[in-house]
Design a protein around this motif. Structure first.
Motif, PDB file in Angstrom:
ATOM      1  N   UNK A  55       0.821  -1.206   0.000  1.00 48.17           N
ATOM      2  CA  UNK A  55       0.000   0.000   0.000  1.00 48.17           C
ATOM      3  C   UNK A  55       0.853   1.254   0.000  1.00 48.17           C
ATOM      4  N   UNK A  56       0.379   2.252  -0.716  1.00 52.77           N
ATOM      5  CA  UNK A  56       0.967   3.588  -0.706  1.00 52.77           C
ATOM      6  C   UNK A  56      -0.139   4.522  -0.239  1.00 52.77           C
ATOM      7  N   UNK A  57       0.146   5.297   0.793  1.00 50.58           N
ATOM      8  CA  UNK A  57      -0.848   6.225   1.311  1.00 50.58           C
ATOM      9  C   UNK A  57      -0.419   7.648   0.999  1.00 50.58           C
ATOM     10  N   UNK A  58      -1.411   8.463   0.673  1.00 55.83           N
ATOM     11  CA  UNK A  58      -1.152   9.819   0.205  1.00 55.83           C
ATOM     12  C   UNK A  58      -1.847  10.827   1.110  1.00 55.83           C
ATOM     13  N   UNK A  59      -1.214  11.974   1.291  1.00 59.19           N
ATOM     14  CA  UNK A  59      -1.806  13.048   2.067  1.00 59.19           C
ATOM     15  C   UNK A  59      -1.761  14.345   1.289  1.00 59.19           C
ATOM     16  N   UNK A  60      -2.739  15.197   1.520  1.00 62.56           N
ATOM     17  CA  UNK A  60      -2.780  16.490   0.844  1.00 62.56           C
ATOM     18  C   UNK A  60      -2.028  17.557   1.626  1.00 62.56           C
ATOM     19  N   UNK A  61      -2.074  17.471   2.957  1.00 60.14           N
ATOM     20  CA  UNK A  61      -1.494  18.517   3.798  1.00 60.14           C
ATOM     21  C   UNK A  61      -0.070  18.231   4.234  1.00 60.14           C
ATOM     22  N   UNK A  62       0.187  16.978   4.616  1.00 61.10           N
ATOM     23  CA  UNK A  62       1.485  16.699   5.225  1.00 61.10           C
ATOM     24  C   UNK A  62       1.781  15.209   5.211  1.00 61.10           C
ATOM     25  N   UNK A  63       3.004  14.882   5.554  1.00 63.05           N
ATOM     26  CA  UNK A  63       3.389  13.491   5.723  1.00 63.05           C
ATOM     27  C   UNK A  63       2.645  12.900   6.908  1.00 63.05           C
ATOM     28  N   UNK A  64       2.362  13.699   7.914  1.00 60.32           N
ATOM     29  CA  UNK A  64       1.604  13.221   9.071  1.00 60.32           C
ATOM     30  C   UNK A  64       0.253  12.666   8.636  1.00 60.32           C
ATOM     31  N   UNK A  65      -0.400  13.373   7.753  1.00 59.01           N
ATOM     32  CA  UNK A  65      -1.701  12.917   7.258  1.00 59.01           C
ATOM     33  C   UNK A  65      -1.546  11.578   6.537  1.00 59.01           C
ATOM     34  N   UNK A  66      -0.559  11.467   5.661  1.00 57.52           N
ATOM     35  CA  UNK A  66      -0.333  10.219   4.922  1.00 57.52           C
ATOM     36  C   UNK A  66      -0.008   9.077   5.888  1.00 57.52           C
ATOM     37  N   UNK A  67       0.777   9.373   6.925  1.00 61.44           N
ATOM     38  CA  UNK A  67       1.111   8.349   7.919  1.00 61.44           C
ATOM     39  C   UNK A  67      -0.143   7.875   8.636  1.00 61.44           C
ATOM     40  N   UNK A  68      -1.070   8.789   8.935  1.00 59.75           N
ATOM     41  CA  UNK A  68      -2.315   8.374   9.592  1.00 59.75           C
ATOM     42  C   UNK A  68      -3.150   7.489   8.675  1.00 59.75           C
TER      43      UNK A  68
END
Length: 107
Positions: A27-40
């Motif tokens: 899986x690859x997770x993506x965030x719009x605001x930050x790496x923190x968002x993608x990590x969540x």
């Protein structure tokens, strides 16, 4: 030689999605605001997969499937699926991890 073409291709395919499952890669997770968002989103995706596998293992073949309806899905997405909520949720998760580990998780 490394280039950005593969990353650009994945980004163009995922659009506004938060998780992409890549064959033979995971899986690859993506965030719009930050790496923190993608990590969540990564943590949330893992937790959701674990819960689904446990539910599937506990279900008898004769038990009916219970699915969330479109209204429940839409309201959960509106409440918990925003970029801001992803960022905020990781902060709360890290705070809880630090509390229960007494800082032992740090090097």
């Amino acid at each position: 030689m490394f280039d950005n073409k593969e990353g650009e291709r994945i980004a163009s395919i995922t659009g506004s999605k938060r998780v992409a499952i890549l064959q033979n890669h995971g899986a690859v997770c993506l965030g719009k605001l930050s790496i923190d968002e993608a990590a969540w989103w990564q943590l949330s995706f893992e937790f959701s997969c674990q819960a689904q596998l446990l539910a599937d293992a506990a279900r008898r073949p004769t038990d009916p499937l219970i699915e969330a309806g479109p209204e429940e899905v839409a309201s959960t997405k509106a409440e918990m699926g925003t970029a801001e909520m992803g960022w905020f949720s990781l902060a709360a998760y890290i705070e809880e991890e630090e509390f229960y580990s007494n800082g032992h998780h740090k090097l």
